[in-house]
Design an enzyme around this catalytic site. Structure first.
Site, short mmCIF file in Angstrom:
data_model
loop_
_atom_site.label_atom_id
_atom_site.label_comp_id
_atom_site.label_asym_id
_atom_site.label_seq_id
_atom_site.Cartn_x
_atom_site.Cartn_y
_atom_site.Cartn_z
N GLU A 13 17.98 41.84 61.19
CA GLU A 13 18.48 41.59 62.54
C GLU A 13 18.25 40.13 62.89
OE1 GLU A 13 17.09 44.76 65.30
OE2 GLU A 13 17.00 43.15 66.76
N GLU A 50 11.01 47.40 64.60
CA GLU A 50 10.15 46.35 65.14
C GLU A 50 8.87 46.95 65.72
OE1 GLU A 50 12.50 44.26 68.08
OE2 GLU A 50 13.41 42.94 66.58
#
Ligand code: MG
Length: 331
Positions: A249, A161
């Protein structure tokens, strides 16, 4: 009675020598083979779209650490009917930055177990600042490509991320191009998944300026309590431009990992992922006392979890993962 005993010994030897006889049914990797990108879809060796459901391990250096083992992987396959798992190499001074051998060994334990179980596995560079660790990522993924690049099970996820403020053009894309070139010098074909700006949400930004390379997918992350239609709209913009997305995710709760389990928003997201044939991993296997953890504090690291050892989020995620093949096929 030598004669029957000899027959039995021959039968036993035949079973041991014939994996086809000894194995129950072919696993998911044997079934689909090496996954590749075709348009905005992930397809198997037969050209049919593949949508996998699985579970991510938490950060390798913290509460998840004891769970990085084959027993847990096998339990996820057996009980959760997971098609993939995700090993999250934690990039942090307490993780891979400070203890590279220990953390790499944890990730490899999960990858080796997934290969033995015929499951897909994501090798996740779990970092919010990967663009500051480019040389380290290149060396790590080259090692992984040498070790696992011939295995259809393995996918490389090179930037979990990118933190808010990092831009696609200046930070994320140049990093990705460097790491992709390094992997491709060794492994020409396994899927590589690239993180997108703003905690892997701004997939529309990546879609406007995609990377020119083969077999690349892009990360979309959602947390059902926080992210709703606005994020799905961004994903649709990206997919309509031809961008293949992979939900490496997702969470049932809010984006911090806390807050209530949002059952209805999770359902809407699952319907969305079914419609677009997306693959996904629930966050995560760890036993911290917070909503996103699938197991309660102190749950055994051997797998075999009872309903009481699962959290509310764990029980909900298990239902979706376990029933994914049936659910996603009904269209
Ligand atoms: Mg390969």
């Amino acid at each position: 009675m030598p004669y029957p005993r000899r027959i039995l010994a021959l039968l036993a030897a035949a079973l041991l020598l014939s994996p086809g006889l000894a194995a129950a049914s072919p696993g998911i990797v044997t079934q689909h083979g090496l996954l590749r990108v075709e348009g905005n879809k992930l397809v198997g060796a037969d050209g049919q779209a593949v949508s996998l459901a699985g579970v991510s391990f938490g950060w390798s250096q913290w509460e998840a650490a004891p769970y990085y083992n084959a027993k847990v992987v096998n339990w996820l396959q057996e009980d959760w009917k997971a098609g993939l798992v995700r090993a999250a190499l934690g990039l942090d001074p307490t993780g891979y930055l400070g203890h590279p051998a220990r953390e790499k060994a944890r990730v490899c334990a999960v990858v080796d177990a997934a290969i033995a179980a015929d499951l897909y596995v994501l090798i996740d560079w779990h970092d919010h600042h990967a663009n500051e660790h480019t040389a380290l990522a290149v060396a790590f993924f080259q090692e992984m490509a040498r070790k696992y690049g011939h295995r259809a099970n393995v996918m490389y996820e090179i930037f979990n991320e990118p933190i808010k403020g990092l831009t696609w053009a200046r930070d994320v894309k140049p990093y990705a191009e460097t790491v992709i070139a390094a992997i491709r010098a060794i492994d020409p074909d396994n899927l590589i998944i690239v993180g997108t700006p703003n905690w892997s949400q701004d997939v529309d930004v990546a879609a406007a300026d995609p990377i020119k390379a083969e077999n690349i997918a892009y990360t979309l992350h959602f947390y059902a309590g926080t992210h709703k239609q606005e994020l799905r709209d961004k994903a649709v913009v990206a997919m309509n431009k031809g961008l293949p997305l992979f939900v490496t995710e997702w969470g049932t709760c809010d984006a911090s990992g806390a807050g209530p389990v949002d059952v209805e928003s999770t359902r809407v997201w699952m319907e969305f992922m079914r419609q677009w044939q997306l693959s996904h991993c629930n966050w995560a296997i760890y036993d911290k006392a917070e909503t996103a953890a699938i197991i309660v504090p102190g749950a055994t690291a051997q797998g075999g979890w009872t309903a009481k050892e699962l959290t509310a989020s764990g029980r909900l995620a298990r239902e979706w993962v376990r029933n994914w093949a049936k659910y996603s096929a009904a269209r």
